[in-house]
Design a protein around this motif. Structure first.
Motif, PDB file in Angstrom:
ATOM      1  N   PRO A 137       0.783  -1.178   0.577  1.00 42.09           N
ATOM      2  CA  PRO A 137      -0.347  -0.007   0.143  1.00 42.09           C
ATOM      3  C   PRO A 137       0.642   1.033  -0.173  1.00 42.09           C
ATOM      4  CG  PRO A 137      -0.824  -1.641   1.065  1.00 42.09           C
ATOM      5  CD  PRO A 137       0.402  -1.939   1.424  1.00 42.09           C
ATOM      6  N   VAL A 138       2.197   1.337   0.817  1.00 44.28           N
ATOM      7  CA  VAL A 138       3.003   2.628   0.630  1.00 44.28           C
ATOM      8  C   VAL A 138       3.459   3.306  -0.510  1.00 44.28           C
ATOM      9  CG1 VAL A 138       4.960   1.513   2.020  1.00 44.28           C
ATOM     10  CG2 VAL A 138       4.191   3.994   2.336  1.00 44.28           C
ATOM     11  N   LEU A 139       3.513   1.515  -0.993  1.00 45.07           N
ATOM     12  CA  LEU A 139       4.776   1.822  -2.097  1.00 45.07           C
ATOM     13  C   LEU A 139       4.076   2.560  -2.912  1.00 45.07           C
ATOM     14  CD1 LEU A 139       6.565  -1.839  -1.818  1.00 45.07           C
ATOM     15  CD2 LEU A 139       8.005   0.876  -2.190  1.00 45.07           C
ATOM     16  N   PHE A 140       2.266   1.851  -3.514  1.00 42.41           N
ATOM     17  CA  PHE A 140       1.502   2.370  -4.488  1.00 42.41           C
ATOM     18  C   PHE A 140       1.172   3.886  -3.721  1.00 42.41           C
ATOM     19  CE2 PHE A 140       0.335  -1.608  -6.033  1.00 42.41           C
ATOM     20  CZ  PHE A 140      -0.050  -1.455  -6.805  1.00 42.41           C
ATOM     21  N   HIS A 141       1.537   4.540  -3.334  1.00 41.53           N
ATOM     22  CA  HIS A 141       1.006   5.906  -2.366  1.00 41.53           C
ATOM     23  C   HIS A 141       2.367   6.799  -2.831  1.00 41.53           C
ATOM     24  CE1 HIS A 141       0.394   8.982   0.020  1.00 41.53           C
ATOM     25  NE2 HIS A 141       1.215   9.198   0.504  1.00 41.53           N
ATOM     26  N   LEU A 142       3.750   5.971  -3.141  1.00 41.26           N
ATOM     27  CA  LEU A 142       4.516   6.726  -3.368  1.00 41.26           C
ATOM     28  C   LEU A 142       5.121   6.788  -4.535  1.00 41.26           C
ATOM     29  CD1 LEU A 142       7.321   5.040  -0.775  1.00 41.26           C
ATOM     30  CD2 LEU A 142       7.020   7.477  -0.993  1.00 41.26           C
ATOM     31  N   ALA A 143       4.613   5.568  -5.147  1.00 41.55           N
ATOM     32  CA  ALA A 143       4.360   5.666  -6.785  1.00 41.55           C
ATOM     33  C   ALA A 143       3.513   7.193  -7.346  1.00 41.55           C
ATOM     34  CB  ALA A 143       4.102   4.314  -7.416  1.00 41.55           C
ATOM     35  N   GLU A 144       2.170   6.881  -6.610  1.00 40.10           N
ATOM     36  CA  GLU A 144       1.473   7.532  -7.269  1.00 40.10           C
ATOM     37  C   GLU A 144       2.065   9.273  -6.789  1.00 40.10           C
ATOM     38  OE1 GLU A 144      -2.133   7.158  -4.748  1.00 40.10           O
ATOM     39  OE2 GLU A 144      -2.428   5.339  -6.079  1.00 40.10           O
ATOM     40  N   SER A 145       2.072   9.619  -5.942  1.00 34.93           N
ATOM     41  CA  SER A 145       3.116  10.465  -5.657  1.00 34.93           C
ATOM     42  C   SER A 145       4.582  11.523  -6.122  1.00 34.93           C
ATOM     43  CB  SER A 145       3.289  11.234  -4.066  1.00 34.93           C
ATOM     44  OG  SER A 145       2.612  10.595  -3.325  1.00 34.93           O
ATOM     45  N   ILE A 146       5.252  10.143  -6.312  1.00 39.08           N
ATOM     46  CA  ILE A 146       6.577  10.800  -7.526  1.00 39.08           C
ATOM     47  C   ILE A 146       5.517  11.121  -9.083  1.00 39.08           C
ATOM     48  CG2 ILE A 146       8.626   9.968  -8.474  1.00 39.08           C
ATOM     49  CD1 ILE A 146       8.448   7.989  -5.744  1.00 39.08           C
ATOM     50  N   GLN A 147       5.195  10.088  -9.522  1.00 39.72           N
ATOM     51  CA  GLN A 147       4.534  10.274 -11.446  1.00 39.72           C
ATOM     52  C   GLN A 147       3.838  11.755 -10.704  1.00 39.72           C
ATOM     53  OE1 GLN A 147       2.476   6.488 -11.030  1.00 39.72           O
ATOM     54  NE2 GLN A 147       3.539   5.425 -11.721  1.00 39.72           N
ATOM     55  N   TYR A 148       2.952  11.970  -9.963  1.00 38.27           N
ATOM     56  CA  TYR A 148       2.447  13.347  -9.914  1.00 38.27           C
ATOM     57  C   TYR A 148       3.280  14.261 -10.045  1.00 38.27           C
ATOM     58  CZ  TYR A 148      -0.433  17.166  -8.992  1.00 38.27           C
ATOM     59  OH  TYR A 148      -1.452  18.887  -8.503  1.00 38.27           O
ATOM     60  N   PHE A 149       4.210  14.146  -9.045  1.00 37.89           N
ATOM     61  CA  PHE A 149       5.558  14.858  -9.303  1.00 37.89           C
ATOM     62  C   PHE A 149       6.280  15.242 -10.574  1.00 37.89           C
ATOM     63  CE2 PHE A 149      10.114  16.340  -8.701  1.00 37.89           C
ATOM     64  CZ  PHE A 149       9.891  17.293  -8.202  1.00 37.89           C
ATOM     65  N   ASN A 186       2.107 -10.792  -5.225  1.00 40.71           N
ATOM     66  CA  ASN A 186       1.115 -10.654  -4.217  1.00 40.71           C
ATOM     67  C   ASN A 186       0.425  -9.455  -4.481  1.00 40.71           C
ATOM     68  OD1 ASN A 186       3.172 -12.595  -2.171  1.00 40.71           O
ATOM     69  ND2 ASN A 186       4.399 -11.317  -2.404  1.00 40.71           N
ATOM     70  N   LEU A 187       0.337  -9.133  -5.666  1.00 39.42           N
ATOM     71  CA  LEU A 187      -0.493  -7.949  -6.199  1.00 39.42           C
ATOM     72  C   LEU A 187      -2.031  -8.936  -6.392  1.00 39.42           C
ATOM     73  CD1 LEU A 187       1.914  -5.645  -7.889  1.00 39.42           C
ATOM     74  CD2 LEU A 187       1.615  -5.328  -5.527  1.00 39.42           C
ATOM     75  N   ASN A 188      -1.929 -10.047  -6.430  1.00 40.57           N
ATOM     76  CA  ASN A 188      -3.334 -10.548  -7.071  1.00 40.57           C
ATOM     77  C   ASN A 188      -4.668 -10.065  -6.235  1.00 40.57           C
ATOM     78  OD1 ASN A 188      -1.614 -11.527  -9.322  1.00 40.57           O
ATOM     79  ND2 ASN A 188      -1.773 -13.787  -7.823  1.00 40.57           N
ATOM     80  N   ARG A 189      -4.473  -9.998  -4.760  1.00 42.96           N
ATOM     81  CA  ARG A 189      -5.997  -9.040  -4.323  1.00 42.96           C
ATOM     82  C   ARG A 189      -5.195  -7.806  -3.841  1.00 42.96           C
ATOM     83  NH1 ARG A 189      -1.795 -11.804  -0.766  1.00 42.96           N
ATOM     84  NH2 ARG A 189      -0.762 -10.990   0.786  1.00 42.96           N
ATOM     85  N   HIS A 190      -4.611  -7.135  -4.895  1.00 38.66           N
ATOM     86  CA  HIS A 190      -4.528  -5.263  -4.451  1.00 38.66           C
ATOM     87  C   HIS A 190      -5.607  -4.689  -5.786  1.00 38.66           C
ATOM     88  CE1 HIS A 190      -2.280  -5.155  -1.014  1.00 38.66           C
ATOM     89  NE2 HIS A 190      -1.646  -6.644  -0.633  1.00 38.66           N
ATOM     90  N   GLN A 191      -6.324  -3.819  -5.464  1.00 34.25           N
ATOM     91  CA  GLN A 191      -7.119  -3.320  -6.633  1.00 34.25           C
ATOM     92  C   GLN A 191      -6.306  -2.122  -6.676  1.00 34.25           C
ATOM     93  OE1 GLN A 191     -11.172  -3.107  -6.475  1.00 34.25           O
ATOM     94  NE2 GLN A 191     -11.585  -2.556  -8.300  1.00 34.25           N
ATOM     95  N   LEU A 192      -5.635  -1.240  -8.555  1.00 32.64           N
ATOM     96  CA  LEU A 192      -4.839  -1.048  -8.428  1.00 32.64           C
ATOM     97  C   LEU A 192      -6.246   0.589  -8.741  1.00 32.64           C
ATOM     98  CD1 LEU A 192      -2.993  -1.816 -11.375  1.00 32.64           C
ATOM     99  CD2 LEU A 192      -2.391  -1.463  -8.792  1.00 32.64           C
ATOM    100  N   SER A 193      -5.759   1.910  -8.182  1.00 36.45           N
ATOM    101  CA  SER A 193      -6.656   3.024  -8.123  1.00 36.45           C
ATOM    102  C   SER A 193      -6.714   3.372  -9.838  1.00 36.45           C
ATOM    103  CB  SER A 193      -6.418   3.650  -7.043  1.00 36.45           C
ATOM    104  OG  SER A 193      -4.733   4.662  -6.756  1.00 36.45           O
ATOM    105  N   SER A 194      -7.842   4.623  -9.719  1.00 36.50           N
ATOM    106  CA  SER A 194      -8.005   5.097 -11.041  1.00 36.50           C
ATOM    107  C   SER A 194      -6.627   6.499 -10.398  1.00 36.50           C
ATOM    108  CB  SER A 194      -9.309   5.762 -10.793  1.00 36.50           C
ATOM    109  OG  SER A 194      -9.171   6.891 -10.282  1.00 36.50           O
ATOM    110  N   ILE A 195      -6.438   6.741  -9.949  1.00 34.94           N
ATOM    111  CA  ILE A 195      -4.823   7.754  -9.776  1.00 34.94           C
ATOM    112  C   ILE A 195      -3.837   7.104  -9.825  1.00 34.94           C
ATOM    113  CG2 ILE A 195      -3.834   9.404  -7.821  1.00 34.94           C
ATOM    114  CD1 ILE A 195      -6.838   8.926  -5.645  1.00 34.94           C
ATOM    115  N   TYR A 196      -3.645   6.156  -9.393  1.00 36.92           N
ATOM    116  CA  TYR A 196      -2.419   5.305 -10.181  1.00 36.92           C
ATOM    117  C   TYR A 196      -2.329   5.748 -11.410  1.00 36.92           C
ATOM    118  CZ  TYR A 196       1.936   2.144 -10.709  1.00 36.92           C
ATOM    119  OH  TYR A 196       2.308   1.471 -11.847  1.00 36.92           O
ATOM    120  N   LEU A 197      -3.107   4.844 -12.290  1.00 33.43           N
ATOM    121  CA  LEU A 197      -3.537   5.154 -13.586  1.00 33.43           C
ATOM    122  C   LEU A 197      -3.363   6.589 -14.684  1.00 33.43           C
ATOM    123  CD1 LEU A 197      -3.164   3.099 -16.167  1.00 33.43           C
ATOM    124  CD2 LEU A 197      -6.175   3.850 -16.089  1.00 33.43           C
TER     125      LEU A 197
END
Length: 587
Positions: A137-149, A186-197
């Motif tokens: 979860p925190v990795l996706f949060h980091l990825a979204e923040s970095i890509q947005y920046f 390990n990502l099979n049970r994690h649904q990607l958010s529209s923010i990441y896309l």
């Protein structure tokens, strides 16, 4: 006796409707007061970074409270280092990696030196920390923040800086961990958010911005390619998104699997390493056709094995030499050449071997190559890559120039190795005509995450076909973990990986470690390390003396200036009032 509160119910309707409304308002007000008192009694941790603190810190710049908030930020940074296990390589009961990474990302929004320090700690922590599924979860949060920046208009309009380079390196490390979790399921049970896309699609604007900086462009392409694999989509220039069949059917690459087999054989003294290498050489065409992220990950694991195995190092260089010969013979056809991103990863692997290998012979071979390695001229070393003068290979020469600069500046390497790298670098810069390569001054340190991912993936996919090992298999397994932890502790300080031999002297002794340290350190190496420590101590003493001398000189200058000012005042007073006494002084 206990006091019982009996609720009053107006069955007969004695209370009027207006009084009922008044009662309801009182009860509602009293309930809100009780909730407020209950929430106010909960105290927030004073050493936890919040968005409010970041806002106050940035507003206090240039005011009287600036020093106060800077001291608080330093305290927060020290706490984040401890929670991230900065000294213990991300392991221990006190370590909370998701919480520490979130706090460090917030601190990176502060202006000034705190921003760079927090990013340095975050990059180092992501580089050497263990790989666990609770980090997703925190990795996706980091990825979204970095890509947005990176995709914001302000970032794209400003020129490249060290801060953007660190953010790109951070994005590369985050994407690499997510890709490993994708391979392990390990990502099979994690649904990607529209923010990441949405933030992933914003990276398309970064491609044209970093065309002249291959290291930065590589990080952008790596994040995009991993994002396509995670989402099962294919990014296009327009607003539409195409479904990627390759990403949906993504599995374990054959090259990656064979490289894992070779790493497993090296770590466990497997007797079938030669057979694995032969099968890997048969898959050399896959490196030109398959996904370059999968193949690059396999080469990284093979490079990790090549730090202590000469056959693996020769295999690594053979794979690149074969494709170089084929691309030379078929210059008109582009099918025989690797993607430039894979070439960049191959160059980075050789640089990592030169800097962090356990054997001096490995370092020399990765830099220069072997004269009797092949009947052809090219020896397969790092210096050979500079001879590729084709226009399409300028990114590869750019990476080699960066690597040679790193090697020439690493004081823990042998003097001969550093001299060869320095002399070759200067000769090439005198002959180079491409200004993009001449201005390659941004040096990126080699990453240690290859040791983590190789160890993790080898545990998840044990090679059943390679069950036969030597007699000392159990002994080797016992000595592998302490050695890894001892070497990994070298990533401390300011985010730069030092030579592993310096740290291993203070590490817990293993059966292979004698009285004077690990067996792979000879007398000359230990002498050089001790000499470096003596030089550093002497330099600290000289620096202290120089600072004291400068303070004395500055004090003398201030006193002299004060005396001159007083003389000037007295001279002006003498000219005006014809008196040589000080003001308010009786004659």
């Amino acid at each position: 006796m206990p006091i019982l509160k009996i609720p009053i119910k107006h069955y007969l309707g004695i209370v009027s409707q207006s009084q009922q409304k008044d009662f309801k308002k009182r009860y509602r007000k009293r309930a809100e007061e009780n909730d407020t008192a209950r929430t106010s009694s909960v105290r927030r941790n004073p050493f936890e970074t919040t968005e409010g603190f970041v806002e106050k810190y940035n507003q206090a710049q240039g005011s009287k409270e600036q020093e106060k908030y800077e001291n608080l930020a330093d305290v927060f940074l020290i706490r984040c280092k401890r929670r991230a296990g900065f000294i213990s390589v991300g392991e221990g009961k006190h370590v909370d990696l998701p919480g520490a990474w979130t706090q460090l990302l917030l601190l990176s929004l502060c202006n000034g030196q705190v921003r760079n320090d927090s990013l340095d700690v975050l990059v180092v922590s992501l580089d050497h920390a263990p790989i666990h599924a609770d980090q997703i979860p925190v990795l996706f949060h980091l990825a979204e923040s970095i890509q947005y920046f990176l995709s914001s208009d302000t970032t794209l309009s400003d020129p490249p800086s060290s801060y953007k380079t660190k953010m790109l390196q951070l994005g590369y490390l985050v994407s690499l961990r997510l890709f490993i979790f994708q391979l392990t399921g390990n990502l099979n049970r994690h649904q990607l958010s529209s923010i990441y896309l949405h933030s992933l699609k914003g990276l398309l604007k970064c491609e044209t911005r970093y065309q002249e900086f291959p290291n930065m462009l590589f990080s952008v392409h790596f994040m995009m390619r991993v994002g396509e694999v995670l989402c099962g989509l294919k990014l296009t220039e327009d607003t539409s998104v195409q479904v990627s069949v390759e990403a949906q059917e993504h599995g374990v690459n054959q090259v990656l699997r064979q490289c894992l087999f070779s790493y497993h054989c090296v770590q466990n003294n497997g007797t079938r390493l030669s057979q694995v290498i032969e099968q890997l050489m048969l898959l050399r065409d896959k490196l030109q056709q398959d996904n370059w992220v999968d193949c690059g990950l396999g080469l990284m694991i093979l490079g990790e094995a090549a730090k202590s195995s000469m056959p693996c190092l020769q295999t690594l260089m053979s794979l690149h030499m074969v494709q170089t010969q084929e691309s030379t013979q078929e210059m008109a056809s582009q099918k025989a050449s690797w993607p430039w991103q894979l070439e960049h990863m191959y160059c980075t692997i050789l640089i990592d071997i030169c800097l962090n290998s356990y054997c001096a012979e490995m370092k020399k071979t990765a830099l220069i190559g072997q004269s009797n390695f092949s009947p052809c001229r090219c020896s397969g070393g790092l210096l050979t890559l500079l001879k590729q003068s084709h226009e399409d290979k300028w990114r590869l020469r750019y990476s080699v120039v960066q690597g040679l600069a790193q090697i020439s500046r690493r004081i823990t390497l042998s003097e001969s190795l550093r001299n060869i790298a320095w002399i070759t670098l200067q000769k090439h810069l005198n002959q180079e005509t491409d200004p993009r390569i001449i201005n390659a001054v941004r040096i990126i340190e080699s990453e240690w995450i290859t040791r983590r991912l190789a160890h993790t993936l080898s545990k998840i996919w044990p090679p059943v076909q390679l069950a036969t090992h030597s007699a000392n298999h159990r002994h080797r397994m016992k000595t592998t973990k302490p050695r890894k932890e001892a070497v990994s502790t070298a990533r401390t300080g300011e985010g730069c990986p030092e030579q592993p031999q310096i740290i291993t002297k203070d590490a817990p002794k293993t059966p292979r470690q004698g009285k004077h340290g690990p067996s792979h350190l000879d007398l000359r190496t230990r002498t050089d390390i001790d000499l470096i420590k003596v030089v550093e101590d002497q330099w600290q003493k000289e620096l202290k003396k120089m600072m004291e001398r400068e303070e004395e000189i500055e004090k003398t200058v201030l006193e002299k200036r004060k005396q001159e000012d007083e003389e000037t005042i007295m001279r002006k007073r003498m000219e005006k009032v014809k008196k040589n006494t000080k003001p308010y002084e009786l004659p």
